[in-house]
Design an enzyme around this catalytic site. Sequence first.
Site, short mmCIF file in Angstrom:
data_model
loop_
_atom_site.label_atom_id
_atom_site.label_comp_id
_atom_site.label_asym_id
_atom_site.label_seq_id
_atom_site.Cartn_x
_atom_site.Cartn_y
_atom_site.Cartn_z
N ARG A 43 -121.53 -20.41 -99.24
CA ARG A 43 -120.71 -20.46 -100.02
C ARG A 43 -119.12 -20.10 -100.20
NH1 ARG A 43 -119.98 -16.20 -104.57
NH2 ARG A 43 -119.74 -15.04 -102.99
N SER A 44 -118.54 -19.99 -99.39
CA SER A 44 -117.80 -19.69 -98.65
C SER A 44 -116.42 -20.60 -97.59
CB SER A 44 -116.06 -18.70 -98.66
OG SER A 44 -116.71 -17.58 -99.92
N CYS A 132 -113.55 4.58 -98.22
CA CYS A 132 -113.08 4.22 -99.38
C CYS A 132 -112.05 5.58 -99.99
CB CYS A 132 -112.34 3.58 -100.55
SG CYS A 132 -114.02 2.93 -101.52
N HIS A 256 -107.47 4.27 -106.18
CA HIS A 256 -108.36 5.26 -106.71
C HIS A 256 -107.48 6.83 -106.72
CE1 HIS A 256 -111.78 2.93 -105.29
NE2 HIS A 256 -112.27 3.65 -104.58
#
Lengths: 357, 357
Positions: A43-44, A132, A256
Amino acid sequence: MMNETGYDVAILGATGAVGTRILAQLEQSTIPVKSLKLLASVRSAGQTRQFRGQDIVVEEATPDSFDGVDLVLASAGGSLAGKLLPEAVKRGAVAVDNSSRWRMDPNVPLVVPEVNPEALASHQGIIANPNCSTIQMVVALEPLRKAYGLNQVIVSTYQAASGAGQRAWDELLHQAQQHLDGETETAEILPTKGDKKHFPLVFNLLPQIDVFQDDGYSFEEQKMMQETKKILFGDPKSSEVKVTATAVRVPVPIGHGESVYVSVADESATREDVQHILASAPGVILEDDPANQVYPQPINAVGKRETFVGRVRADNENPGSFNLWVVSDNLLKGAAWNTVQIAEELVKRDLIHSQAK
Amino acid sequence: MMNETGYDVAILGATGAVGTRILAQLEQSTIPVKSLKLLASVRSAGQTRQFRGQDIVVEEATPDSFDGVDLVLASAGGSLAGKLLPEAVKRGAVAVDNSSRWRMDPNVPLVVPEVNPEALASHQGIIANPNCSTIQMVVALEPLRKAYGLNQVIVSTYQAASGAGQRAWDELLHQAQQHLDGETETAEILPTKGDKKHFPLVFNLLPQIDVFQDDGYSFEEQKMMQETKKILFGDPKSSEVKVTATAVRVPVPIGHGESVYVSVADESATREDVQHILASAPGVILEDDPANQVYPQPINAVGKRETFVGRVRADNENPGSFNLWVVSDNLLKGAAWNTVQIAEELVKRDLIHSQAK
């Protein structure tokens, strides 16, 4: 300008929220790059990106893409990481992966360079970048572990939408526009792509990150508990520290927050000691001046590589226990920067066995 | 329609975010109201509000406003509560106050009707409504205290803007519009009117609610620690339970979330036991079906009187310890409804000594 000598590098998942940041962090890094491939889904493919002044066309990732590649920086989701990274390793590359696919593999080091860079030495081709939320927490915990030892960690997270990818981040902003236009907010991704129902995040709180297990914990919460133990004590089931987590998605695009309650093994530790230790800890910026309203905020952490710690308070009823407030850019230290930082460590320790060398 | 017999009631601070909701909750309540005065600052005097089909003009609050009043429901801030409520009591009224002004006074009961209605019996004219975050937490903790006893509570809050008043709520929405219009967000109120600096809340997290003390805790955090002890054990310094708190403002208009870690005194307590106890606890609605993504969310709690509890999980490394996720409408159970509910209890227990009777 590419270096004439150095590494042949590939970024897998180069067009996503994390992938584009890996590209930017690599550009600023000390790693000598001889060539760079940008790999993504079909797709990219065909899109163009710039690296050190040069246009690079994004290619579709296939096993053969990794021919001649020394170093892969991957952020392409678990199933692609499971399929493609062994192919890269087979072709002689070392891969640093952002997905959760390899993190619990006993043969895969799970690394935060400020905490356990020595774990890199035993790598067998794949190195995992932690979750993360885990990364920023262990950056704040490691200096306390080193000084005192740790008994217990209880964390509640305030996680940004971009942790669920670019589309979740776009969805949050779209919902804000819908809300202000008096329309009903629509949700197709959050709380998590992998589950059946979707709920608005804007002006709301979603106590679900990833899917749930039988014991009621979400995978995100389980990841924080197991990864913290693996990074700090080398074993995801270590009994050297007790860890429990509650993970909540909040209507913030990037950055975060974490409310961390930590009991260290030395009851004589004081608030001032903890502040002092954190102020000089690697990767940490202490922002803790309540009288002047200085404390970590997501909007101030965006674009920074460091982990910001503040609101240090002693639990006056439990000697040796402290409340901390920890904030970091989840796309940088939580993902792209930690990945490139691992790669810098691999270079420094000569752990990438460049085929061209 | 007013009742022909019943109480002469006044609402102090009738035009604010909480005051308008006290009016609505009183309208739906079982309290017989013979007359109703709406009192506010001179700025709001002259406005009209409806109560049971009748127009009522808002009057400026003065000591003499309380002549002939039996029951005052107050939400007008601490300094006005300090000045005016003793005047009301002097004139024979009983006052239920939402501010923090009277809560720590040993002669003032601090009441959540599901938890300690018996404390009302000793009132000397003023009854204090606890802090919003404290109320919803103790509604969830009391059934566990009753069943097991409590050892320790560690809470991290996710508090809505409306907890800082109507203007803070408006500011959040205005900042969202500014953000989407590509403008810089302006802040004049949040994190707290009483401090020097102001920061945007939209798409951000502010780990400051109220001003800070020397030990690093904010007043909001101190309130949660002391009020919880006073409500559950009758003494703000009780050593029967340890409580520590981290209070964070999140970009949500209405509905506080809380991540509550609770250690009960019985190590044999199981997750299923805790769910069972909470399911039948007064004022609690258990929303805890992770497999079907059922858990408390602020947007679902708005306008409801109950406290919603979900995400019940056992800390597998600490027998008898549990993580809970608690959500309630901070303007209703956290303020207006708890106030009117206290008044209903006063009526039921015949603790308002109506001068007209």
